[in-house]
Design an enzyme around this catalytic site. Structure first.
Site, PDB file in Angstrom:
ATOM      1  CE  LYS A  14      14.343  79.513  50.352  1.00 43.98           C
ATOM      2  NZ  LYS A  14      14.224  78.218  49.717  1.00 43.98           N
ATOM      3  CG  ASN A  27      12.539  75.907  53.247  1.00 44.74           C
ATOM      4  OD1 ASN A  27      13.155  75.450  54.208  1.00 44.74           O
ATOM      5  ND2 ASN A  27      12.864  75.640  51.991  1.00 44.74           N
ATOM      6  CG  HIS A  38      16.510  79.603  54.834  1.00 44.17           C
ATOM      7  ND1 HIS A  38      15.597  78.587  54.668  1.00 44.17           N
ATOM      8  CD2 HIS A  38      17.354  79.526  53.770  1.00 44.17           C
ATOM      9  CE1 HIS A  38      15.899  77.897  53.586  1.00 44.17           C
ATOM     10  NE2 HIS A  38      16.967  78.445  53.011  1.00 44.17           N
ATOM     11  CB  SER A  60      19.656  77.085  53.675  1.00 48.65           C
ATOM     12  OG  SER A  60      20.793  76.560  53.030  1.00 48.65           O
ATOM     13  CD  GLU A  66      22.818  80.549  52.561  1.00 49.98           C
ATOM     14  OE1 GLU A  66      22.029  80.092  53.407  1.00 49.98           O
ATOM     15  OE2 GLU A  66      23.358  79.853  51.691  1.00 49.98           O
ATOM     16  CG  HIS A 108      21.436  78.529  47.807  1.00 47.27           C
ATOM     17  ND1 HIS A 108      20.953  78.662  46.526  1.00 47.27           N
ATOM     18  CD2 HIS A 108      20.721  77.539  48.385  1.00 47.27           C
ATOM     19  CE1 HIS A 108      19.965  77.802  46.347  1.00 47.27           C
ATOM     20  NE2 HIS A 108      19.799  77.115  47.461  1.00 47.27           N
ATOM     21  CG  ASP A 137      20.357  83.994  49.967  1.00 51.01           C
ATOM     22  OD1 ASP A 137      19.226  84.027  50.486  1.00 51.01           O
ATOM     23  OD2 ASP A 137      20.660  83.227  49.040  1.00 51.01           O
TER      24      ASP A 137
END
Ligand SMILES: Cc1ncc(COP(=O)(O)O)c(C=O)c1O
Length: 381
Positions: free
Chosen positions: A231, A36, A201, A173, A169, A123, A198
């Site tokens: 990440k 990542n 990413h 992810s 998110e 997640h 979240d």
């Protein structure tokens, strides 16, 4: 050693092996199509120099205690002030990892009469936080705005008096697709609740100047964000962006914040520099965008796959054993590509997760996709 007390653990591992779900640690090997480290910051000289300079200034490796005791270093506070301004939040709180931050938040902020409505693909750390907390929780179908709204309406219809929390998110992810954040925030506002995003990413990569996909939203005190630092930021740890009062509440109530040694001040110094790099070097994001476009074109033409539109591209395989075989073949040819299996992804959706980073170039991408097409073709069910 043979012992009946250990046999149950052995049996679990054997069961996982049979379903091609046993995981093993393996060394780094091959060209990076899995990390990542999207912007290649983990090995950037600017980051290394900033950490070296911090050592030279006497910033310690270890905090020596909890943030509420002697572990609170001025570099932690400087980082939080800068991060709050960078991410457009009233306050920021720094944790040793994104996992710890999510567990802290969900076990502490939603109250007994509240309801957490979480995206079905959220997640694992959010699940663990919910399990440790007191609020009720229900899953909503992935990216289905109406399902979030309906869950809250049904809950209210049953006489509930608390506040709802929507948890998503911004960039998923394992799928690389985006959440409809503006619509979700509108739902949170309509129902007097909160939206948790979240950004693990997206941070550093997406949104204005890499500030994440929630950065364009009107921040009305109902928005909480998680920005992981391990990440695209290339270091480790995580920053929660949240209203002042909630940060103050967490400092008093979040057990994994209170009863835990503060993260390394040196890492905090590294993250401060990473935020500056994100600000000063937009060319990294532009380059990632170009690489991602290059991959998308090849996936379409060589594999007939529609691109996810982000640096995370799943190659859906379905069967666990087949996903593992194809990944192993690519690894043996020098490409570090990993199979992702349940329970990380839903049953029957084992996949290869391609991650595009600045650690690769067009030539390596073209070679990988060439070999991937052959491996998939020669391992047809
Ligand atoms: C969406 C998401 N949230 C949180 C985390 C946890 O972050 P960290 O790796 O900093 O513990 C991850 C890491 O895999 C993630 O993908």
């Amino acid at each position: 050693m043979s012992s009946s007390a250990l046999d149950r653990y052995r049996a679990t591992l054997i069961g996982l092996e049979r379903k091609s779900r046993r995981r093993m640690l393996s060394p780094r090997h091959g060209i990076d199509f899995t990390s990542n480290d999207y912007l290649g910051l983990a090995t950037s000289s600017r980051l290394a120099e900033a950490i070296t300079a911090a050592i030279g200034q006497g910033i310690p490796a270890g905090a020596g205690g909890s943030r509420l005791l002697r572990g609170n270093h001025c570099v932690h506070e400087a980082l939080e002030t800068e991060a709050a301004s960078f991410f457009g939040a009233e306050s920021a709180l720094y944790f040793g990892s994104g996992f710890a931050a999510n567990v802290a938040l969900f076990s502490c902020l939603p109250q007994r009469n509240d309801l957490i409505v979480y995206d079905a693909l959220i997640h694992a750390s959010v699940h663990d936080g919910i399990s440790a907390g007191r609020a009720g929780a229900v899953a909503a179908r992935h990216n289905d705005v109406e399902a979030f709204d309906r869950a809250i309406r049904d809950w209210r219809a049953g006489g509930a008096k608390g506040h709802p929390w929507l948890a998503v998110e911004s960039l998923y992810s394992m799928d690389g697709d985006r959440a409809p954040l503006a619509e979700l925030l509108a739902i949170a506002e309509r129902h007097d609740g909160f939206l948790f995003v979240d950004e693990a990413h997206a941070t550093g990569v997406l949104g204005t100047n890499g500030r994440g996909l929630a950065s364009g939203l009107e921040n009305s005190g109902r928005l909480l964000t998680l920005h992981t630092c391990g990440k695209a930021l290339g270091v480790s740890g995580a920053l929660l962006g949240l209203p002042d009062v909630l940060a103050g509440y967490m400092v008093n109530r979040a057990r994994s914040f209170i009863y835990s040694t503060a993260p390394s001040p040196l890492m905090a110094a590294g993250i401060r520099e990473a935020l500056r790099i994100i600000e000063d070097e937009p060319e990294r994001r532009h380059r990632l965008n170009a690489l991602q476009g290059f991959v998308a074109e090849l996936l379409r033409s060589k594999l007939g796959i529609s691109p996810s539109g982000s640096q995370i591209q799943p190659i859906m395989i379905g069967d666990n054993a087949r996903a593992v075989r194809i990944a192993a073949r690519l690894q043996s040819e020098g490409f570090d590509i990993r199979a992702i299996r349940p329970p990380t992804v839903p049953e029957g959706t084992a996949r290869l997760r391609l991650s595009i980073t600045l650690n690769v170039d067009e030539e390596q991408i073209a070679a990988m996709i060439e070999r991937l097409a052959v491996a998939i073709e020669e391992d047809r069910p």
